[in-house]
Enzyme design. Structure first.
Site, mmCIF file in Angstrom:
data_model
loop_
_atom_site.group_PDB
_atom_site.id
_atom_site.type_symbol
_atom_site.label_atom_id
_atom_site.label_comp_id
_atom_site.label_asym_id
_atom_site.label_seq_id
_atom_site.Cartn_x
_atom_site.Cartn_y
_atom_site.Cartn_z
ATOM 1 N N ASP A 31 0.800 -1.220 0.000
ATOM 2 C CA ASP A 31 0.000 0.000 0.000
ATOM 3 C C ASP A 31 0.836 1.274 0.000
ATOM 4 O O ASP A 31 1.973 1.300 0.485
ATOM 5 C CB ASP A 31 -0.889 0.025 1.252
ATOM 6 C CG ASP A 31 -2.125 -0.837 1.108
ATOM 7 O OD1 ASP A 31 -2.159 -1.694 0.203
ATOM 8 O OD2 ASP A 31 -3.054 -0.671 1.920
ATOM 9 N N HIS A 77 3.527 -2.281 3.370
ATOM 10 C CA HIS A 77 3.600 -0.924 2.817
ATOM 11 C C HIS A 77 4.922 -0.691 2.101
ATOM 12 O O HIS A 77 5.984 -0.854 2.706
ATOM 13 C CB HIS A 77 3.462 0.113 3.938
ATOM 14 C CG HIS A 77 2.093 0.170 4.540
ATOM 15 N ND1 HIS A 77 1.673 -0.716 5.501
ATOM 16 C CD2 HIS A 77 1.047 0.991 4.288
ATOM 17 C CE1 HIS A 77 0.412 -0.430 5.823
ATOM 18 N NE2 HIS A 77 0.007 0.598 5.109
#
Ligand SMILES: [Zn+2]
Length: 243
Positions: A61, A208
């Site tokens: 992400d 992430h």
């Protein structure tokens, strides 16, 4: 180890604050408007792969991130693993070439909104406007690329699952995270990634590679753990797209 550039320290603290909003646990089973409509609601939030056993879906992400996305793409390529990238519109504008590299690597795109806003209280109309603008931006950068998934920032879904489904995107949740907004210590993150993969076979893993800040620990964790699990027969797949 990790002695990469100190220019990361110049990244505004605001970005770090924005990125750490994943305190909420995964919403296993989904909480969208489609829930309870029986079986195959398109607004269902998927949290796993279609397969059982030694499988997982890796999702990254808040990128693209010029500091760490390129290295992550190398690691995934070396391990012949395809992942899902949930891209943040502001950073797509800043790093269009990285989006094209993600696509060229055979990875899958996921709409993660334009500005990483919390959508919990937004109207369906406002959500739709943002999601359409974000997808249009992705298509400007990478024409015709499929965008099969949408993930709400912070897991704050609000009314977004149905909107995303109406736009042809499957709401993409997760089975576990490695809480890589808390630390970028590669030892800690590698231990979490390995332990949580083993404890959650078939799950969507949330990691992430963005926003534009140090994610080298996350990338290093992937580089250490994936070859080991692949050698044991683990396979990395797309999240399930039922409905
Ligand atoms: Zn995010």
């Amino acid at each position: 180890m990790h002695k990469r550039s100190l220019r990361r320290l110049a990244v505004p603290a605001m970005l770090a604050a924005i990125a750490v909003g994943l305190a909420a646990p995964a919403q296993a089973g989904g909480a969208g408007p489609g829930q309870g409509q029986g079986g195959k609601a398109a607004a269902e939030i998927v949290t796993g792969t279609k397969l059982e056993g030694r499988t997982a879906a890796l999702t990254f992400d808040d990128g693209p991130n010029p500091y760490d996305t390129p290295r992550l793409l190398e690691v995934l390529k070396e391990n012949q693993v395809k992942a899902v990238f949930c891209l943040w519109g502001d950073f797509v504008k800043q790093n269009p070439e990285l989006v094209r590299q993600i696509v060229a690597g055979g990875h899958t795109l996921c709409n993660h909104t334009m500005n990483h806003d919390n959508l919990a209280a937004w109207t369906p109309e406002a959500i739709r406007e943002d999601l359409e603008a974000t997808s249009a931006l992705l298509h400007e950068v990478a024409p015709n690329v499929p965008i099969p998934y949408f993930r709400a920032p912070y897991g704050a879904w609000g009314q977004s699952p149905q909107v995303a489904a109406d736009l042809g995107m499957q709401p993409l949740g997760w089975g576990f995270t490695i809480e890589d907004w808390e630390t970028q210590d590669p030892d800690v993150l590698a231990e979490r990634l390995e332990t949580r993969l083993r404890a959650n076979p078939g799950a969507v893993a949330l990691l992430h590679d963005g926003p534009a800040m140090d994610r080298s620990g996350t990338v290093e964790a992937v580089a250490r753990v994936i070859p080991e699990l692949k050698a044991e027969g683990w396979r990395f797949h797309q999240p399930d797209r039922r409905g």
